[in-house]
Enzyme design. Structure first.
Site, PDB file in Angstrom:
ATOM      1  CB  ALA A 124     -44.180   7.369 -42.295  1.00  0.00           C
TER       2      ALA A 124
ATOM      3  CB  ALA B  53     -41.908   5.039 -33.461  1.00  0.00           C
ATOM      4  CG  ASN B  54     -43.984   5.704 -38.796  1.00  0.00           C
ATOM      5  OD1 ASN B  54     -43.050   5.477 -39.556  1.00  0.00           O
ATOM      6  ND2 ASN B  54     -44.405   6.939 -38.519  1.00  0.00           N
ATOM      7  NE  ARG B  55     -42.383  -2.729 -40.011  1.00  0.00           N
ATOM      8  CZ  ARG B  55     -42.774  -3.585 -40.956  1.00  0.00           C
ATOM      9  NH1 ARG B  55     -44.044  -3.826 -41.128  1.00  0.00           N
ATOM     10  NH2 ARG B  55     -41.889  -4.188 -41.720  1.00  0.00           N
ATOM     11  CB  SER B  56     -41.018   5.493 -42.042  1.00  0.00           C
ATOM     12  OG  SER B  56     -40.154   6.205 -42.892  1.00  0.00           O
TER      13      SER B  56
END
Ligand code: CTP
Length: 399
Positions: A277, A210-213
């Site tokens: 993102a 995952a990413n921090r968006s």
């Protein structure tokens, strides 16, 4: 420019315990910049004072005394003529009956009868009163005449009973009101697609890359487009946010799903705002079964995900495409390169190293770069304000 600063809402409040929620509604609308004129029925004044509304709106709140007072000359006509929207929240079974039959025996029903603007009604009453055939028939005839009925919702009622009769929460009513006030805005008739959030790439049924968006900037863009009258499709990766009222939400998880949904949504669209993102890589050999710890460190193989902007440009390119660049180094150089290589009309560049901008926080500090190379550096502001400014640019680009 705040699109709500020129808007006026006439808020009628009738006699129900839900009157206390109407104060919150008046406050929320005022905070958006809307001028809110409140009219209380006699019964409503038993629950909450006109002064309470005046204190949150900064404007005079009216009662039936004003109808007969020295300034009472056609006050009802003036109030409804100046409004862009009439909202009655809460509206009781009794006021619904009067509205359905064109009766007008107090200031708010007179204003509603005199008004030619859209009418939004948020009923509140005990469940039995709501279920009564007379109330149901009144609601039907008001709907047929074009009134927007929102709620009531089910849950605990003041009588101690449980059932359908609670007024819809103010935050939800605000969503409906924004949609109605924006309907004739500069993006009316336009189709806008927004992508938001961080895509997730499966490792196994439990774990993801995952990413921090947080999706906050993308959701704010979708709301800003609704506020200007656009028909909005929001292609969203998983977030903790509630989609703005009025958007067509397409929930996806992975970059590939976002690609398919975005290609579908941009067919015939006027603009694409690609705020998501997107994970650049996905796991080639993701497991159908949960990977067990005892098996040791798994060997994860990655492959590149498709570039969604590239794919849209090659398919049915909308008139306007806005990209986003979150960078940690060489912000403007990298953003300008992406603008050109991805054939964008505008890119929103933000420096993710700043603590008050970028991922997860409510504020952003961005620079807008357009095709001509001209740069507009915006001050630190809320993601809502960034969204408003980006949408103003979209309006200009679509002209
Ligand atoms: N984007 C996209 N498809 C991808 C990756 C990114 O459409 N597979 C879009 C993003 O939504 C954003 C813009 O391209 O609007 C720039 O995203 P970014 O991740 O900064 O660019 P990349 O091309 O992935 O470059 P890098 O990650 O190497 O900086």
């Amino acid at each position: 420019m705040n699109p709500f600063e020129s808007k006026r809402v006439l808020l009628g409040v009738t006699g129900s315990i839900a009157c206390y929620k109407a104060v919150d509604l008046a406050s929320k609308l005022t905070q958006l910049g809307i001028k809110v004129d409140v009219v209380l029925s006699d019964a409503a004044t038993k629950f909450v004072a006109p002064l309470t509304f005046q204190s949150v709106t900064g404007r005079r709140a009216y009662t039936d005394q004003d109808l007969w007072g020295p300034e009472g000359h056609v006050l009802h006509v003036g109030l409804s003529k100046d409004a862009d929207l009439i909202v009655i929240a809460p509206v009781t079974a009794n006021t619904l009956a009067k509205l359905a039959n064109g009766q007008a025996d107090n200031l708010i029903t007179l204003a509603a009868l005199a008004g030619t603007v859209p009418l939004l009604l948020a009923p509140a009453m005990d469940g039995g009163m709501y279920d009564h055939p007379a109330t149901q028939q009144n609601l039907r005839s008001l709907t047929e005449r074009g009134a927007h009925i929102v709620g009531p919702v089910s849950g605990h009622l003041a009588s101690g009973l449980s059932g359908q009769g609670r007024m819809t929460e103010p935050s939800e009513l605000v969503g409906h009101i924004r949609c109605l006030l924006g309907a004739k805005g500069p993006l009316a008739g336009r189709k806008v697609v927004v992508t938001a959030g961080g895509t997730q790439e499966a490792i196994d049924p439990v774990r993801v890359i995952a990413n921090r968006s947080s999706g906050k900037q993308g959701y704010a863009l979708a709301q800003a487009a609704i506020d200007l009258g656009a028909g909005v499709t929001l292609v969203s990766a998983p977030t903790a946010l509630t989609a703005p009222f009025g958007v067509n939400l397409v929930a996806i998880t992975s970059a590939e799903e976002m690609l398919d949904a975005t290609l579908q949504a941009t067919k015939g669209a006027d603009a694409l705002l690609m705020a998501a993102a997107v994970a650049d890589f996905r796991v080639t050999n993701s497991s159908q079964k949960k990977i067990k710890r005892a098996g040791g460190v798994p060997d994860l193989e990655l492959e590149t995900n498709p570039d969604i902007l590239q794919a849209v440009t090659n398919a049915s390119r909308p008139k306007v495409i806005v990209g986003f660049a979150a960078e940690s180094d060489d912000l403007l150089k990298n953003a300008a390169h992406k603008l050109e290589s991805k054939n964008l009309d505008l890119i929103v560049a933000n420096d993710i190293r700043a603590v008050d901008a970028g991922f997860e926080v409510d504020t952003n500090r961005v620079t807008l770069i357009d095709r001509s190379g001209s740069k507009e550096e915006l001050a630190l502001m809320s993601k809502e304000d960034v969204a408003r400014i980006v949408l103003e640019r979209v309006v200009k680009l679509l002209r």
